[in-house]
Design a protein around this motif. Structure first.
Motif, PDB file in Angstrom:
ATOM      1  N   TRP A 196      -8.411 -11.733 -12.843  1.00 56.43           N
ATOM      2  CA  TRP A 196      -8.365 -10.557 -11.991  1.00 56.43           C
ATOM      3  C   TRP A 196      -6.966 -10.322 -11.431  1.00 56.43           C
ATOM      4  N   PHE A 197      -6.751  -9.108 -10.950  1.00 50.59           N
ATOM      5  CA  PHE A 197      -5.554  -8.750 -10.194  1.00 50.59           C
ATOM      6  C   PHE A 197      -5.998  -8.371  -8.792  1.00 50.59           C
ATOM      7  N   CYS A 198      -5.250  -8.784  -7.795  1.00 48.25           N
ATOM      8  CA  CYS A 198      -5.402  -8.276  -6.437  1.00 48.25           C
ATOM      9  C   CYS A 198      -4.082  -7.596  -6.112  1.00 48.25           C
ATOM     10  N   ILE A 199      -4.140  -6.312  -5.806  1.00 47.80           N
ATOM     11  CA  ILE A 199      -2.941  -5.567  -5.441  1.00 47.80           C
ATOM     12  C   ILE A 199      -3.079  -5.249  -3.959  1.00 47.80           C
ATOM     13  N   GLY A 200      -2.175  -5.797  -3.154  1.00 50.33           N
ATOM     14  CA  GLY A 200      -2.265  -5.598  -1.711  1.00 50.33           C
ATOM     15  C   GLY A 200      -0.908  -5.666  -1.048  1.00 50.33           C
ATOM     16  N   LYS A 201      -0.837  -5.086   0.128  1.00 45.64           N
ATOM     17  CA  LYS A 201       0.411  -5.031   0.886  1.00 45.64           C
ATOM     18  C   LYS A 201       0.534  -6.274   1.755  1.00 45.64           C
ATOM     19  N   VAL A 202       1.700  -6.903   1.683  1.00 50.22           N
ATOM     20  CA  VAL A 202       2.026  -8.058   2.518  1.00 50.22           C
ATOM     21  C   VAL A 202       3.386  -7.741   3.128  1.00 50.22           C
ATOM     22  N   GLY A 203       3.390  -7.505   4.428  1.00 54.44           N
ATOM     23  CA  GLY A 203       4.634  -7.072   5.067  1.00 54.44           C
ATOM     24  C   GLY A 203       5.024  -5.713   4.516  1.00 54.44           C
ATOM     25  N   HIS A 204       6.233  -5.598   4.020  1.00 56.57           N
ATOM     26  CA  HIS A 204       6.711  -4.323   3.458  1.00 56.57           C
ATOM     27  C   HIS A 204       6.593  -4.262   1.939  1.00 56.57           C
ATOM     28  N   ARG A 205       6.056  -5.314   1.319  1.00 51.50           N
ATOM     29  CA  ARG A 205       5.968  -5.356  -0.142  1.00 51.50           C
ATOM     30  C   ARG A 205       4.526  -5.212  -0.619  1.00 51.50           C
ATOM     31  N   ILE A 206       4.378  -4.565  -1.769  1.00 51.64           N
ATOM     32  CA  ILE A 206       3.072  -4.499  -2.429  1.00 51.64           C
ATOM     33  C   ILE A 206       3.078  -5.570  -3.512  1.00 51.64           C
ATOM     34  N   LEU A 207       2.209  -6.564  -3.345  1.00 49.08           N
ATOM     35  CA  LEU A 207       2.165  -7.684  -4.285  1.00 49.08           C
ATOM     36  C   LEU A 207       0.991  -7.539  -5.239  1.00 49.08           C
ATOM     37  N   THR A 208       1.215  -7.967  -6.453  1.00 51.07           N
ATOM     38  CA  THR A 208       0.152  -8.077  -7.441  1.00 51.07           C
ATOM     39  C   THR A 208      -0.063  -9.563  -7.664  1.00 51.07           C
ATOM     40  N   VAL A 209      -1.285 -10.014  -7.421  1.00 47.98           N
ATOM     41  CA  VAL A 209      -1.620 -11.434  -7.529  1.00 47.98           C
ATOM     42  C   VAL A 209      -2.601 -11.604  -8.675  1.00 47.98           C
ATOM     43  N   ARG A 210      -2.265 -12.467  -9.612  1.00 50.60           N
ATOM     44  CA  ARG A 210      -3.160 -12.773 -10.723  1.00 50.60           C
ATOM     45  C   ARG A 210      -3.966 -14.003 -10.327  1.00 50.60           C
ATOM     46  N   PHE A 211      -5.308 -13.912 -10.501  1.00 49.22           N
ATOM     47  CA  PHE A 211      -6.157 -15.001 -10.030  1.00 49.22           C
ATOM     48  C   PHE A 211      -7.462 -15.074 -10.811  1.00 49.22           C
ATOM     49  N   THR A 212      -8.182 -16.151 -10.542  1.00 47.69           N
ATOM     50  CA  THR A 212      -9.536 -16.334 -11.049  1.00 47.69           C
ATOM     51  C   THR A 212     -10.355 -16.977  -9.945  1.00 47.69           C
ATOM     52  N   TYR A 213     -11.666 -16.993 -10.108  1.00 46.41           N
ATOM     53  CA  TYR A 213     -12.552 -17.688  -9.173  1.00 46.41           C
ATOM     54  C   TYR A 213     -12.972 -19.000  -9.804  1.00 46.41           C
ATOM     55  N   ARG A 214     -12.828 -20.086  -9.047  1.00 47.58           N
ATOM     56  CA  ARG A 214     -13.301 -21.397  -9.496  1.00 47.58           C
ATOM     57  C   ARG A 214     -14.007 -22.071  -8.335  1.00 47.58           C
ATOM     58  N   ARG A 215     -15.287 -22.367  -8.526  1.00 41.74           N
ATOM     59  CA  ARG A 215     -16.069 -23.064  -7.490  1.00 41.74           C
ATOM     60  C   ARG A 215     -15.907 -22.404  -6.126  1.00 41.74           C
ATOM     61  N   ASN A 216     -16.123 -21.092  -6.056  1.00 40.33           N
ATOM     62  CA  ASN A 216     -16.039 -20.329  -4.805  1.00 40.33           C
ATOM     63  C   ASN A 216     -14.660 -20.370  -4.149  1.00 40.33           C
ATOM     64  N   THR A 217     -13.645 -20.630  -4.954  1.00 46.12           N
ATOM     65  CA  THR A 217     -12.268 -20.666  -4.478  1.00 46.12           C
ATOM     66  C   THR A 217     -11.442 -19.701  -5.327  1.00 46.12           C
ATOM     67  N   ILE A 218     -10.528 -19.008  -4.684  1.00 45.15           N
ATOM     68  CA  ILE A 218      -9.608 -18.137  -5.417  1.00 45.15           C
ATOM     69  C   ILE A 218      -8.441 -18.992  -5.875  1.00 45.15           C
ATOM     70  N   ARG A 219      -8.276 -19.087  -7.197  1.00 45.64           N
ATOM     71  CA  ARG A 219      -7.162 -19.855  -7.758  1.00 45.64           C
ATOM     72  C   ARG A 219      -6.091 -18.877  -8.209  1.00 45.64           C
ATOM     73  N   ILE A 220      -4.948 -18.923  -7.535  1.00 50.42           N
ATOM     74  CA  ILE A 220      -3.814 -18.041  -7.839  1.00 50.42           C
ATOM     75  C   ILE A 220      -2.965 -18.689  -8.922  1.00 50.42           C
ATOM     76  N   PHE A 221      -2.578 -17.889  -9.924  1.00 51.71           N
ATOM     77  CA  PHE A 221      -1.693 -18.433 -10.957  1.00 51.71           C
ATOM     78  C   PHE A 221      -0.524 -17.527 -11.271  1.00 51.71           C
ATOM     79  N   GLY A 222      -0.370 -16.446 -10.534  1.00 49.47           N
ATOM     80  CA  GLY A 222       0.801 -15.588 -10.721  1.00 49.47           C
ATOM     81  C   GLY A 222       0.867 -14.547  -9.619  1.00 49.47           C
ATOM     82  N   ALA A 223       2.085 -14.148  -9.246  1.00 49.24           N
ATOM     83  CA  ALA A 223       2.253 -13.105  -8.235  1.00 49.24           C
ATOM     84  C   ALA A 223       3.646 -12.506  -8.353  1.00 49.24           C
ATOM     85  N   GLY A 224       3.722 -11.222  -8.079  1.00 56.41           N
ATOM     86  CA  GLY A 224       5.012 -10.554  -8.119  1.00 56.41           C
ATOM     87  C   GLY A 224       4.914  -9.154  -7.548  1.00 56.41           C
ATOM     88  N   CYS A 225       6.040  -8.474  -7.546  1.00 62.79           N
ATOM     89  CA  CYS A 225       6.112  -7.078  -7.103  1.00 62.79           C
ATOM     90  C   CYS A 225       6.387  -6.239  -8.343  1.00 62.79           C
TER      91      CYS A 225
END
Length: 96
Positions: free
Chosen positions: A51-80
């Motif tokens: 999945w991608f999560c696109i959200g604003k953090v401070g003044h930047r819009i970040l795209t976070v690449r992730f998956t769900y594992r055992r009810n936990t969000i596992r992040i494996f990539g992020a950028g603008c």
């Protein structure tokens, strides 16, 4: 968003910071943006759903690449990335 658990690989985190200038510690806050967008990453959903999560953090819009594992969000990539930032802005302009 309710309380959420996050995890990531520290080596990937270090590489991501070097390559994209975003630490996963910062990237997790994109999930708490009330205007965030969650999109399915069909291209990379082979052995597990991604999945991608696109959200604003401070003044930047970040795209976070992730998956769900055992009810936990596992992040494996992020950028603008411009493509996803533009998508976020257009979606929130239409629904804002």
């Amino acid at each position: 968003m309710t309380h959420q658990s996050f995890e990531w690989d520290q080596e990937k985190n270090a590489a991501n910071q070097k390559d994209h200038g975003v630490a996963f510690e910062e990237a997790q806050y994109a999930f708490f943006d009330e205007n965030r967008i969650i999109a399915h990453d069909e291209k990379h959903s082979r052995e597990e759903e991604r999945w991608f999560c696109i959200g604003k953090v401070g003044h930047r819009i970040l795209t976070v690449r992730f998956t769900y594992r055992r009810n936990t969000i596992r992040i494996f990539g992020a950028g603008c990335w411009r493509k996803w930032s533009k998508y976020y802005e257009e979606e929130n302009r239409e629904h804002g």
